[in-house]
Design a protein around this motif. Structure first.
Motif, PDB file in Angstrom:
ATOM      1  N   ALA A 146      40.895  -1.902  59.174  1.00 35.81           N
ATOM      2  CA  ALA A 146      41.722  -3.092  59.390  1.00 35.81           C
ATOM      3  C   ALA A 146      42.366  -3.060  60.777  1.00 35.81           C
ATOM      4  CB  ALA A 146      42.802  -3.194  58.306  1.00 35.81           C
ATOM      5  N   VAL A 147      42.830  -1.880  61.180  1.00 31.46           N
ATOM      6  CA  VAL A 147      43.407  -1.735  62.514  1.00 31.46           C
ATOM      7  C   VAL A 147      42.325  -1.874  63.571  1.00 31.46           C
ATOM      8  CG1 VAL A 147      44.630  -0.157  64.074  1.00 31.46           C
ATOM      9  CG2 VAL A 147      45.291  -0.294  61.666  1.00 31.46           C
ATOM     10  N   GLU A 148      41.161  -1.309  63.293  1.00 30.11           N
ATOM     11  CA  GLU A 148      40.048  -1.419  64.229  1.00 30.11           C
ATOM     12  C   GLU A 148      39.686  -2.889  64.467  1.00 30.11           C
ATOM     13  OE1 GLU A 148      35.413   0.133  64.651  1.00 30.11           O
ATOM     14  OE2 GLU A 148      36.250  -0.376  62.673  1.00 30.11           O
ATOM     15  N   ASP A 149      39.574  -3.670  63.376  1.00 31.71           N
ATOM     16  CA  ASP A 149      39.186  -5.075  63.498  1.00 31.71           C
ATOM     17  C   ASP A 149      40.178  -5.843  64.373  1.00 31.71           C
ATOM     18  OD1 ASP A 149      37.006  -4.642  61.905  1.00 31.71           O
ATOM     19  OD2 ASP A 149      37.956  -5.384  60.057  1.00 31.71           O
ATOM     20  N   GLN A 150      41.461  -5.563  64.184  1.00 28.59           N
ATOM     21  CA  GLN A 150      42.461  -6.270  64.981  1.00 28.59           C
ATOM     22  C   GLN A 150      42.417  -5.823  66.438  1.00 28.59           C
ATOM     23  OE1 GLN A 150      46.024  -6.988  62.850  1.00 28.59           O
ATOM     24  NE2 GLN A 150      47.282  -7.339  64.672  1.00 28.59           N
ATOM     25  N   LEU A 151      42.130  -4.552  66.663  1.00 29.21           N
ATOM     26  CA  LEU A 151      42.034  -4.038  68.028  1.00 29.21           C
ATOM     27  C   LEU A 151      40.822  -4.648  68.741  1.00 29.21           C
ATOM     28  CD1 LEU A 151      43.345  -1.992  69.997  1.00 29.21           C
ATOM     29  CD2 LEU A 151      41.729  -0.299  69.149  1.00 29.21           C
ATOM     30  N   LEU A 152      39.691  -4.752  68.041  1.00 24.96           N
ATOM     31  CA  LEU A 152      38.486  -5.314  68.641  1.00 24.96           C
ATOM     32  C   LEU A 152      38.632  -6.802  68.930  1.00 24.96           C
ATOM     33  CD1 LEU A 152      35.631  -3.560  66.587  1.00 24.96           C
ATOM     34  CD2 LEU A 152      36.619  -2.899  68.779  1.00 24.96           C
ATOM     35  N   SER A 153      39.568  -7.458  68.261  1.00 26.99           N
ATOM     36  CA  SER A 153      39.787  -8.881  68.525  1.00 26.99           C
ATOM     37  C   SER A 153      40.334  -9.108  69.931  1.00 26.99           C
ATOM     38  CB  SER A 153      40.752  -9.470  67.487  1.00 26.99           C
ATOM     39  OG  SER A 153      42.080  -8.984  67.678  1.00 26.99           O
ATOM     40  N   TYR A 154      40.790  -8.042  70.573  1.00 25.60           N
ATOM     41  CA  TYR A 154      41.262  -8.121  71.962  1.00 25.60           C
ATOM     42  C   TYR A 154      40.155  -7.727  72.942  1.00 25.60           C
ATOM     43  CZ  TYR A 154      45.988  -8.567  70.070  1.00 25.60           C
ATOM     44  OH  TYR A 154      47.102  -9.009  69.403  1.00 25.60           O
ATOM     45  N   ASP A 155      38.910  -7.801  72.487  1.00 29.70           N
ATOM     46  CA  ASP A 155      37.732  -7.538  73.328  1.00 29.70           C
ATOM     47  C   ASP A 155      37.608  -6.080  73.750  1.00 29.70           C
ATOM     48  OD1 ASP A 155      36.903 -10.209  73.236  1.00 29.70           O
ATOM     49  OD2 ASP A 155      38.197 -10.750  74.918  1.00 29.70           O
ATOM     50  N   VAL A 156      38.130  -5.180  72.936  1.00 31.94           N
ATOM     51  CA  VAL A 156      37.893  -3.757  73.166  1.00 31.94           C
ATOM     52  C   VAL A 156      36.476  -3.442  72.695  1.00 31.94           C
ATOM     53  CG1 VAL A 156      38.581  -1.403  72.553  1.00 31.94           C
ATOM     54  CG2 VAL A 156      40.320  -3.171  72.897  1.00 31.94           C
ATOM     55  N   ALA A 157      35.702  -2.735  73.493  1.00 32.33           N
ATOM     56  CA  ALA A 157      34.313  -2.421  73.143  1.00 32.33           C
ATOM     57  C   ALA A 157      34.265  -1.519  71.910  1.00 32.33           C
ATOM     58  CB  ALA A 157      33.612  -1.746  74.315  1.00 32.33           C
ATOM     59  N   PRO A 158      33.450  -1.868  70.892  1.00 28.15           N
ATOM     60  CA  PRO A 158      33.370  -1.064  69.662  1.00 28.15           C
ATOM     61  C   PRO A 158      33.040   0.406  69.897  1.00 28.15           C
ATOM     62  CG  PRO A 158      32.263  -3.169  69.356  1.00 28.15           C
ATOM     63  CD  PRO A 158      32.611  -3.071  70.817  1.00 28.15           C
ATOM     64  N   LYS A 159      32.232   0.684  70.929  1.00 30.36           N
ATOM     65  CA  LYS A 159      31.841   2.071  71.185  1.00 30.36           C
ATOM     66  C   LYS A 159      33.014   2.938  71.616  1.00 30.36           C
ATOM     67  CE  LYS A 159      30.460   1.277  76.010  1.00 30.36           C
ATOM     68  NZ  LYS A 159      29.325   1.362  76.979  1.00 30.36           N
TER      69      LYS A 159
ATOM     70  N   ILE B  12      47.702  -5.418  57.240  1.00 32.37           N
ATOM     71  CA  ILE B  12      48.615  -5.014  58.309  1.00 32.37           C
ATOM     72  C   ILE B  12      49.816  -5.941  58.343  1.00 32.37           C
ATOM     73  CG2 ILE B  12      48.878  -4.677  60.799  1.00 32.37           C
ATOM     74  CD1 ILE B  12      45.868  -4.140  60.922  1.00 32.37           C
ATOM     75  N   ASN B  13      50.987  -5.381  58.223  1.00 35.50           N
ATOM     76  CA  ASN B  13      52.216  -6.165  58.325  1.00 35.50           C
ATOM     77  C   ASN B  13      52.355  -6.698  59.753  1.00 35.50           C
ATOM     78  OD1 ASN B  13      55.067  -6.868  58.682  1.00 35.50           O
ATOM     79  ND2 ASN B  13      55.420  -5.816  56.742  1.00 35.50           N
ATOM     80  N   PRO B  14      52.668  -7.986  59.923  1.00 32.38           N
ATOM     81  CA  PRO B  14      52.788  -8.559  61.278  1.00 32.38           C
ATOM     82  C   PRO B  14      53.760  -7.822  62.185  1.00 32.38           C
ATOM     83  CG  PRO B  14      52.783 -10.300  59.625  1.00 32.38           C
ATOM     84  CD  PRO B  14      52.866  -9.002  58.871  1.00 32.38           C
ATOM     85  N   ILE B  15      54.677  -7.073  61.590  1.00 33.35           N
ATOM     86  CA  ILE B  15      55.652  -6.352  62.413  1.00 33.35           C
ATOM     87  C   ILE B  15      54.971  -5.310  63.302  1.00 33.35           C
ATOM     88  CG2 ILE B  15      56.161  -4.469  60.801  1.00 33.35           C
ATOM     89  CD1 ILE B  15      59.100  -4.787  61.514  1.00 33.35           C
ATOM     90  N   PHE B  16      53.744  -4.888  62.941  1.00 33.85           N
ATOM     91  CA  PHE B  16      53.031  -3.870  63.711  1.00 33.85           C
ATOM     92  C   PHE B  16      52.009  -4.468  64.685  1.00 33.85           C
ATOM     93  CE2 PHE B  16      54.138  -1.705  59.674  1.00 33.85           C
ATOM     94  CZ  PHE B  16      54.963  -0.720  60.183  1.00 33.85           C
ATOM     95  N   ALA B  17      51.923  -5.795  64.740  1.00 37.02           N
ATOM     96  CA  ALA B  17      50.913  -6.443  65.583  1.00 37.02           C
ATOM     97  C   ALA B  17      51.100  -6.105  67.062  1.00 37.02           C
ATOM     98  CB  ALA B  17      50.950  -7.952  65.375  1.00 37.02           C
ATOM     99  N   ASN B  18      52.347  -6.025  67.512  1.00 35.93           N
ATOM    100  CA  ASN B  18      52.608  -5.734  68.927  1.00 35.93           C
ATOM    101  C   ASN B  18      52.101  -4.360  69.328  1.00 35.93           C
ATOM    102  OD1 ASN B  18      53.754  -8.207  69.437  1.00 35.93           O
ATOM    103  ND2 ASN B  18      55.860  -7.501  69.133  1.00 35.93           N
ATOM    104  N   GLN B  19      52.153  -3.406  68.392  1.00 38.03           N
ATOM    105  CA  GLN B  19      51.650  -2.073  68.704  1.00 38.03           C
ATOM    106  C   GLN B  19      50.156  -2.124  69.021  1.00 38.03           C
ATOM    107  OE1 GLN B  19      52.491   1.385  66.420  1.00 38.03           O
ATOM    108  NE2 GLN B  19      54.392   0.586  65.567  1.00 38.03           N
ATOM    109  N   ILE B  20      49.421  -2.872  68.210  1.00 33.79           N
ATOM    110  CA  ILE B  20      47.973  -2.949  68.406  1.00 33.79           C
ATOM    111  C   ILE B  20      47.656  -3.670  69.707  1.00 33.79           C
ATOM    112  CG2 ILE B  20      45.817  -3.821  67.428  1.00 33.79           C
ATOM    113  CD1 ILE B  20      47.111  -3.528  64.654  1.00 33.79           C
ATOM    114  N   GLN B  21      48.377  -4.731  69.995  1.00 31.83           N
ATOM    115  CA  GLN B  21      48.151  -5.464  71.245  1.00 31.83           C
ATOM    116  C   GLN B  21      48.441  -4.586  72.454  1.00 31.83           C
ATOM    117  OE1 GLN B  21      50.347  -9.113  71.636  1.00 31.83           O
ATOM    118  NE2 GLN B  21      49.652  -9.487  73.722  1.00 31.83           N
ATOM    119  N   THR B  22      49.533  -3.835  72.387  1.00 35.96           N
ATOM    120  CA  THR B  22      49.888  -2.952  73.491  1.00 35.96           C
ATOM    121  C   THR B  22      48.836  -1.865  73.684  1.00 35.96           C
ATOM    122  OG1 THR B  22      52.233  -3.341  73.067  1.00 35.96           O
ATOM    123  CG2 THR B  22      51.683  -1.445  74.420  1.00 35.96           C
ATOM    124  N   MET B  23      48.295  -1.347  72.575  1.00 33.82           N
ATOM    125  CA  MET B  23      47.238  -0.350  72.680  1.00 33.82           C
ATOM    126  C   MET B  23      45.988  -0.952  73.317  1.00 33.82           C
ATOM    127  SD  MET B  23      46.422   2.822  72.163  1.00 33.82           S
ATOM    128  CE  MET B  23      47.409   3.583  70.861  1.00 33.82           C
TER     129      MET B  23
END
Length: 204
Positions: free
Chosen positions: A140-153, A92-103
Motif C-alpha cells: 500500500a505504501v509502495e503504490d502511493q510512493l509510485l504514484s509520484y513517478d518513482v521508478a518501480p525498480k 493508509i491514514n491520510p495523516i501519513f501522506a506527507n511522509q510518503i510525498q516527502t520520501m
C-alpha cells in the motif's frame, strides 16, 4: 599683555562664522546609482551566482563550496519513514501522506538511492495471516510512493509479519506500535549534507 589677551578672544569669536561657512562647503550629494553590468542571479539560492555555480539545483539549506556544489561524503545513507495502521487494516491514514510525498521528493533529488519498504504486524491473530497483512501494508505504501513517478525498480518490499516486534507488551498501545510500515533509503552513493528530516516542509 593686553594685546596677547585680545588675540584668543578674536579667534573664539570667529568660530561660529567658520562653522556657518562649513555648511555651504559640504552640501548633500545624492547617492550615485551603480551601473551593474554583471548577472548576480542565484536561482538555487545557495549564495553562489549562476555565472560561477557549476552545481545548479543544490537542495535548499545544503552546505556548498565556492563553486556551489554540496559537500559530499562517500557513505551509505539511510532515511527513515514510519507509518502506523489500524488493527487488521492496510489502509493508509491520510495523516501519513506527507511522509510518503516527502520520501518521493527525496528520491527524486537523489537518483542513486533506492528504498526498501518493510511491513510489520502485531501478534494479534494468526501468524501466517499477519505475514500476508504486513506485505499488504508495505505494498500500500509502495503504490502511493509510485504514484509520484518513482521508478518501480528503485523500490523493494519485505514483509516481516509479527516478527521483529518494536513493542513487546500485550496491551493496545504495544499492538498499535507494531502495526507499522517503515522504509529505509539505501544505496545512496553520495549525500549532500543538509538539515533534513522526514517531517521537513519544503517551501515551493
Amino acid at each position: 599683555m593686553k594685546i596677547k589677551q585680545l588675540i584668543p578672544c578674536a579667534l573664539i569669536a570667529s568660530i561660529p562664522f567658520v562653522m556657518v561657512n562649513a555648511k555651504d562647503e559640504y552640501r548633500y550629494i545624492e547617492t550615485p546609482i551603480a551601473d551593474q553590468i554583471s548577472d548576480l542571479t542565484d536561482d538555487d539560492k545557495d549564495g553562489v551566482v549562476n555565472a560561477r555555480d557549476i552545481c545548479p539545483g543544490t537542495p535548499m539549506g545544503a552546505q556548498v563550496d565556492n563553486d556551489g556544489c554540496g559537500a559530499a561524503v562517500n557513505a551509505q545513507e539511510e532515511r527513515e519513514l514510519r507509518i502506523l495502521f489500524a488493527n487488521d487494516s492496510y489502509e493508509i491514514n491520510p495523516i501519513f501522506a506527507n511522509q510518503i510525498q516527502t520520501m518521493a521528493e527525496f528520491l527524486e533529488r537523489y537518483k542513486s538511492a533506492s528504498i526498501q519498504i518493510q511491513g510489520y504486524a502485531s501478534q494479534v491473530g494468526d501468524p501466517d495471516y499477519n505475514l500476508e497483512l504486513s506485505k499488504k501494508r508495505a505494498h500500500a505504501v509502495e503504490d502511493q510512493l509510485l504514484s509520484y513517478d518513482v521508478a518501480p525498480k528503485r523500490v523493494t518490499i519485505v514483509g516481516y509479519g509479527e516478527n521483529r516486534l518494536e513493542a513487546q507488551g500485550d496491551d493496545e498501545t504495544s499492538h498499535a506500535l507494531n502495526r507499522r510500515v517503515t522504509a529505509k533509503v539505501v544505496g545512496l552513493k553520495e549525500e549532500v549534507i543538509e538539515e533534513w528530516t522526514i517531517f521537513t516542509v519544503i517551501e515551493k
